[in-house]
Motif scaffolding. Structure first.
Motif: not given
Length: 344
Positions: A136-137, A161-162, A182-187, A255-257
């Protein structure tokens, strides 16, 4: 906890914007914030104290949204009114969360309360030379604090989220910090940057993602919001971790993903006094889908309305269970699932 600046770090000097018109006032506000956190006992480690004293939070929140009756008010450094700009700057250094991204009238990203951030960073128990992964940035501010403590090359922050990662990267660079964004699914963690020594999440999870443990070195620490608290896990290996909750309450955006949302606990018929208690809501949410709400209430009363520190979570061989006082004791229940394991 290790103190001081990392001995191995060879980062270039920080060069925040030289034409920041708010730099002087922000420096005073930052000193007030650090003094307030010190007074609360939130900065016992001099290295984290130095990070909060040096990292310019206002650069990470060029605007934010504060709740008003019926909606949100936007405050920003670009406001033409001097009084509004002063309110924005003062608010950026208050010990409170800030809404940073609004979509469809709902907040989808926030800047966490600094005292809570300090508690979570302290719980990481970082050592010189450790690598850290942030899930989560957000604004990038927490990644900047980690970079100040560990060095840019040892810190990674990931977000699905980009728009969030683009903004965080730009603000980090403006403040003079350059961790991997990094853009990606943190889960799913960040396999390309594994293994890591520390993971810290700034979004709530319904259960501990298995991918995180798999990307940790033995002995790693994971600090993550769960229910309405913050869980600190010590990782033995990719299939086994255990730990307790911190004392503090914590309310994070989920968290989203790829992780499913936890079931909403039923509350009909429960006493109003219990529903208004943070500690009971914590237990109710932690046990959602596993404990009957009325059984949870009976447990809560019987055990003297236990504080968060009495609860913990164990992860072992694909199973996860929460517990009160003892992972092998009478009060245990599954986390993130439908099955009940036992309640005394």
């Amino acid at each position: 906890m290790g103190e001081g600046v990392s001995r191995e770090r060879q980062d270039p000097p920080r060069n925040p914007s030289q034409d920041d018109p708010f730099a002087e006032a922000a420096g005073r506000a930052r000193r007030r914030l650090v003094a307030a956190l010190d007074a609360e006992g939130a900065l016992p480690d001099p290295a984290w104290r130095a990070a909060f004293a040096d990292v310019p939070r206002h650069l990470f929140v060029p605007y934010y949204h504060v709740g008003t009756y019926g909606g949100y008010e936007r405050l920003g450094r670009d406001d033409p009114a001097p009084e509004a700009r002063r309110r924005w700057l003062d608010g950026a250094y208050e010990d409170r969360p800030l809404g940073t991204l609004l979509r469809g009238g709902e907040l989808v990203s926030t800047a966490s309360q600094p005292s809570l951030m300090a508690d979570m960073l302290h719980a990481l128990d970082v050592r010189d030379g450790d690598t850290a992964l942030e899930i989560g940035a957000g604004t990038g501010y927490n990644a900047a604090l980690l970079s100040h403590r560990l060095g840019d090359t040892r810190v990674t922050t990931v977000d699905i989220d980009p728009d969030v990662t683009d903004a965080a990267r730009a603000r980090l660079h403006e403040a003079g910090y350059h961790p991997a964004v990094v853009t990606g699914d943190g889960a799913r963690g960040c396999p390309d940057r594994a293994p890591v020594d520390r993971i810290i999440a700034t979004c709530a999870v319904p259960s501990e993602p298995g991918a995180w443990l798999a990307q940790c070195r033995p002995g790693a620490v994971v600090v993550t919001p769960l229910s309405t608290g913050v869980l600190r896990l010590r990782v033995e290996d990719a299939r086994h971790a255990e730990g307790r909750f911190l004392h503090t309450s914590a309310y994070f955006i989920p968290v989203r993903g790829s992780l499913p949302a936890p079931p909403e606990p039923r509350t009909g018929g429960l006493p109003r006094g219990a529903l208004e208690s943070e500690l009971f809501r914590f237990l109710l949410t932690l046990a959602s889908g596993a404990l009957d709400p009325y059984e949870a209430y009976a447990l809560w009363q019987r055990e003297g309305r236990p504080a968060r520190e009495r609860y913990g979570v164990t992860v072992r061989d694909g199973r996860q269970w929460a517990w009160l006082d003892d992972p092998e004791g009478p009060y245990v229940w599954e986390v993130g699932g439908e099955g009940r394991m036992g309640t005394g």
